[in-house]
Design a protein around this motif. Structure first.
Motif, PDB file in Angstrom:
ATOM      1  N   UNK A 292      -4.130  16.528   5.735  1.00  0.00           N
ATOM      2  CA  UNK A 292      -4.597  17.786   6.493  1.00  0.00           C
ATOM      3  C   UNK A 292      -5.313  18.799   5.614  1.00  0.00           C
ATOM      4  N   UNK A 293      -4.782  18.834   4.472  1.00  0.00           N
ATOM      5  CA  UNK A 293      -5.460  19.757   3.471  1.00  0.00           C
ATOM      6  C   UNK A 293      -7.017  19.504   3.311  1.00  0.00           C
ATOM      7  N   UNK A 294      -7.207  18.174   3.047  1.00  0.00           N
ATOM      8  CA  UNK A 294      -8.744  17.568   3.166  1.00  0.00           C
ATOM      9  C   UNK A 294      -9.462  18.085   4.315  1.00  0.00           C
ATOM     10  N   UNK A 295      -8.642  17.870   5.302  1.00  0.00           N
ATOM     11  CA  UNK A 295      -9.511  17.997   6.598  1.00  0.00           C
ATOM     12  C   UNK A 295      -9.762  19.530   7.180  1.00  0.00           C
ATOM     13  N   UNK A 296      -8.843  20.380   6.715  1.00  0.00           N
ATOM     14  CA  UNK A 296      -8.954  21.723   6.716  1.00  0.00           C
ATOM     15  C   UNK A 296      -9.916  22.535   6.001  1.00  0.00           C
ATOM     16  N   UNK A 297     -10.166  21.712   4.551  1.00  0.00           N
ATOM     17  CA  UNK A 297     -10.864  22.428   3.775  1.00  0.00           C
ATOM     18  C   UNK A 297     -12.483  21.909   4.289  1.00  0.00           C
ATOM     19  N   UNK A 298     -12.780  20.810   4.980  1.00  0.00           N
ATOM     20  CA  UNK A 298     -13.786  20.132   5.240  1.00  0.00           C
ATOM     21  C   UNK A 298     -14.059  20.675   6.514  1.00  0.00           C
ATOM     22  N   UNK A 299     -13.405  20.893   7.444  1.00  0.00           N
ATOM     23  CA  UNK A 299     -13.600  21.645   9.069  1.00  0.00           C
ATOM     24  C   UNK A 299     -13.272  22.759   9.307  1.00  0.00           C
TER      25      UNK A 299
ATOM     26  N   UNK B 218     -14.076  25.927   8.042  1.00  0.00           N
ATOM     27  CA  UNK B 218     -14.828  26.936   8.081  1.00  0.00           C
ATOM     28  C   UNK B 218     -14.403  28.286   7.384  1.00  0.00           C
ATOM     29  N   UNK B 219     -14.868  29.430   7.773  1.00  0.00           N
ATOM     30  CA  UNK B 219     -14.462  30.647   6.959  1.00  0.00           C
ATOM     31  C   UNK B 219     -13.081  30.944   7.507  1.00  0.00           C
ATOM     32  N   UNK B 220     -12.312  30.432   8.457  1.00  0.00           N
ATOM     33  CA  UNK B 220     -11.005  30.793   9.104  1.00  0.00           C
ATOM     34  C   UNK B 220     -10.162  29.519   8.836  1.00  0.00           C
ATOM     35  N   UNK B 221      -9.881  29.071   7.677  1.00  0.00           N
ATOM     36  CA  UNK B 221      -8.936  27.805   7.543  1.00  0.00           C
ATOM     37  C   UNK B 221      -7.716  27.824   8.044  1.00  0.00           C
ATOM     38  N   UNK B 222      -7.156  29.020   7.682  1.00  0.00           N
ATOM     39  CA  UNK B 222      -5.767  29.001   8.146  1.00  0.00           C
ATOM     40  C   UNK B 222      -5.571  29.150   9.705  1.00  0.00           C
ATOM     41  N   UNK B 223      -6.376  30.193  10.447  1.00  0.00           N
ATOM     42  CA  UNK B 223      -6.419  30.171  11.674  1.00  0.00           C
ATOM     43  C   UNK B 223      -6.719  28.762  12.277  1.00  0.00           C
ATOM     44  N   UNK B 224      -7.637  28.049  11.661  1.00  0.00           N
ATOM     45  CA  UNK B 224      -7.946  26.513  12.179  1.00  0.00           C
ATOM     46  C   UNK B 224      -6.737  25.733  12.221  1.00  0.00           C
ATOM     47  N   UNK B 225      -6.102  25.767  11.030  1.00  0.00           N
ATOM     48  CA  UNK B 225      -4.859  24.883  10.956  1.00  0.00           C
ATOM     49  C   UNK B 225      -3.899  25.225  11.924  1.00  0.00           C
ATOM     50  N   UNK B 226      -3.481  26.615  12.023  1.00  0.00           N
ATOM     51  CA  UNK B 226      -2.502  26.995  12.989  1.00  0.00           C
ATOM     52  C   UNK B 226      -2.740  26.538  14.321  1.00  0.00           C
TER      53      UNK B 226
ATOM     54  N   UNK C 258       0.911  -0.968  -0.031  1.00  0.00           N
ATOM     55  CA  UNK C 258      -0.083  -0.027  -0.091  1.00  0.00           C
ATOM     56  C   UNK C 258       0.948   1.198  -0.089  1.00  0.00           C
ATOM     57  N   UNK C 259       0.270   2.276  -0.701  1.00  0.00           N
ATOM     58  CA  UNK C 259       1.263   3.452  -0.827  1.00  0.00           C
ATOM     59  C   UNK C 259       1.026   4.322   0.483  1.00  0.00           C
ATOM     60  N   UNK C 260       2.209   5.007   0.610  1.00  0.00           N
ATOM     61  CA  UNK C 260       2.053   5.994   1.819  1.00  0.00           C
ATOM     62  C   UNK C 260       1.172   7.003   1.587  1.00  0.00           C
ATOM     63  N   UNK C 261       0.693   7.702   2.470  1.00  0.00           N
ATOM     64  CA  UNK C 261      -0.211   8.849   2.221  1.00  0.00           C
ATOM     65  C   UNK C 261       0.347  10.161   2.864  1.00  0.00           C
ATOM     66  N   UNK C 262       0.458  11.286   2.128  1.00  0.00           N
ATOM     67  CA  UNK C 262       0.971  12.522   2.228  1.00  0.00           C
ATOM     68  C   UNK C 262       0.220  13.015   3.511  1.00  0.00           C
ATOM     69  N   UNK C 263       1.084  13.638   4.582  1.00  0.00           N
ATOM     70  CA  UNK C 263       0.280  14.334   5.647  1.00  0.00           C
ATOM     71  C   UNK C 263      -0.204  15.577   5.214  1.00  0.00           C
ATOM     72  N   UNK C 264       0.513  16.297   4.362  1.00  0.00           N
ATOM     73  CA  UNK C 264       0.009  17.434   3.816  1.00  0.00           C
ATOM     74  C   UNK C 264      -1.233  17.276   3.142  1.00  0.00           C
ATOM     75  N   UNK C 265      -1.677  16.319   2.271  1.00  0.00           N
ATOM     76  CA  UNK C 265      -2.790  15.919   1.611  1.00  0.00           C
ATOM     77  C   UNK C 265      -4.021  15.765   2.546  1.00  0.00           C
TER      78      UNK C 265
ATOM     79  N   UNK D  94       2.283  30.435  10.578  1.00  0.00           N
ATOM     80  CA  UNK D  94       1.328  30.888   9.782  1.00  0.00           C
ATOM     81  C   UNK D  94       1.857  30.322   8.126  1.00  0.00           C
ATOM     82  N   UNK D  95       3.328  30.327   7.936  1.00  0.00           N
ATOM     83  CA  UNK D  95       3.681  29.955   6.456  1.00  0.00           C
ATOM     84  C   UNK D  95       3.094  28.400   6.262  1.00  0.00           C
ATOM     85  N   UNK D  96       3.242  27.406   7.224  1.00  0.00           N
ATOM     86  CA  UNK D  96       2.878  26.094   6.899  1.00  0.00           C
ATOM     87  C   UNK D  96       1.559  26.155   6.868  1.00  0.00           C
ATOM     88  N   UNK D  97       0.711  26.717   7.921  1.00  0.00           N
ATOM     89  CA  UNK D  97      -0.750  26.538   7.570  1.00  0.00           C
ATOM     90  C   UNK D  97      -1.157  27.044   6.230  1.00  0.00           C
TER      91      UNK D  97
END
Length: 241
Positions: free
Chosen positions: A210-217, A219-227, A201-208, A234-237
């Motif tokens: 978290x991107x899916x999770x942040x986009x779905x959860x 809300x309107x403040x995705x960057x703040x939510x991720x941080x 089985x292939x490994x899963x990119x952590x970034x991918x 801020x740059x990583x988020x």
């Protein structure tokens, strides 16, 4: 995946669940501080390495001991985070993928299983990364440590909302008194990792993930939510939005 590429393992669980002991067991020596004092818990995610042999090939295993789940209140307060926030910044900065999560739970916590913590981890990773339950502190289990699961596994699955799931029953103690059980415990954990290596089985990119999770959860403040949720700068988020 063959045995030729590296394996990335996340070790997760609440404070005092035995994460550091699991890391030490896999590495074969004490590289992570073990303490029953919650105030001395791992406060930042730390990477360790070991090797395992899979089908006559040696594979490097990157073990990420993830901090941030159910930290003592004063630690969470000083860090401006909640007790369920996960410190995933170091893993993102390493651009690491994930192959498997070892979710640790003390055997003595059966009556008060960390359901909220498991649900938090499962909500982020459960759809794309295998999560294996590791039941710790079983050095006093008579005869076979697997007997604990025979007695309690159904209840654990019910409380955590799981179907059939892979698990390991272990002790993290490596002193002479429990040498046989310690060896058995490491063998159980390594066997799980070997199985993951052999599954192709292939490994899963952590970034991918978290991107899916942040986009779905997020809300309107995705960057703040991720941080806040994953303790990111801020740059990583921004990469997740």
């Amino acid at each position: 995946m063959g045995g030729s590429r590296d394996l990335n393992v996340l070790v997760m669980g609440e404070v005092g669940s035995g994460k550091s002991s699991v890391v030490n067991l896999l590495v074969g020596k004490e590289v992570a501080k073990v303490s029953s004092d919650a105030g001395a818990c791992t406060l930042r995610t730390v990477k360790h390495e070991t090797t395992i042999q899979v089908q006559e090939t040696w594979t490097t295993v990157h073990i990420w001991e993830v901090a941030g789940l159910n930290q003592p209140e004063e630690v969470a307060a000083n860090d401006s985070g909640t007790t369920l926030d996960m410190d995933l910044g170091p893993i993102l900065k390493a651009k690491a993928s994930i192959d498997i999560i070892l979710f640790c739970m003390q055997s003595s916590r059966l009556k008060n299983a960390p359901k909220q913590i498991f649900e938090s981890v499962n909500k982020v990773f459960g759809r794309c990364v295998a999560i294996v339950l590791v039941i710790t502190n079983l050095e006093r289990e008579k005869e076979n440590m697997e007997n604990w699961w025979d007695r309690n596994g159904e209840r654990v699955r019910r409380v955590l909302g799981l179907g059939e799931t892979e698990h390991a029953c272990i002790t993290g103690l490596q002193d002479a008194k429990y040498e046989a059980k310690s060896t058995e415990s490491r063998t159980s954990l390594v066997s799980i990792l070997e199985g993951r290596c052999s599954s192709h089985q292939d490994s899963v990119s952590l970034e991918s993930v978290l991107k899916d999770h942040v986009r779905q959860n997020g809300g309107y403040h995705k960057k703040s939510y991720a941080m806040k949720r994953f303790k990111l700068d801020a740059a990583t988020a921004k990469r997740l939005v």
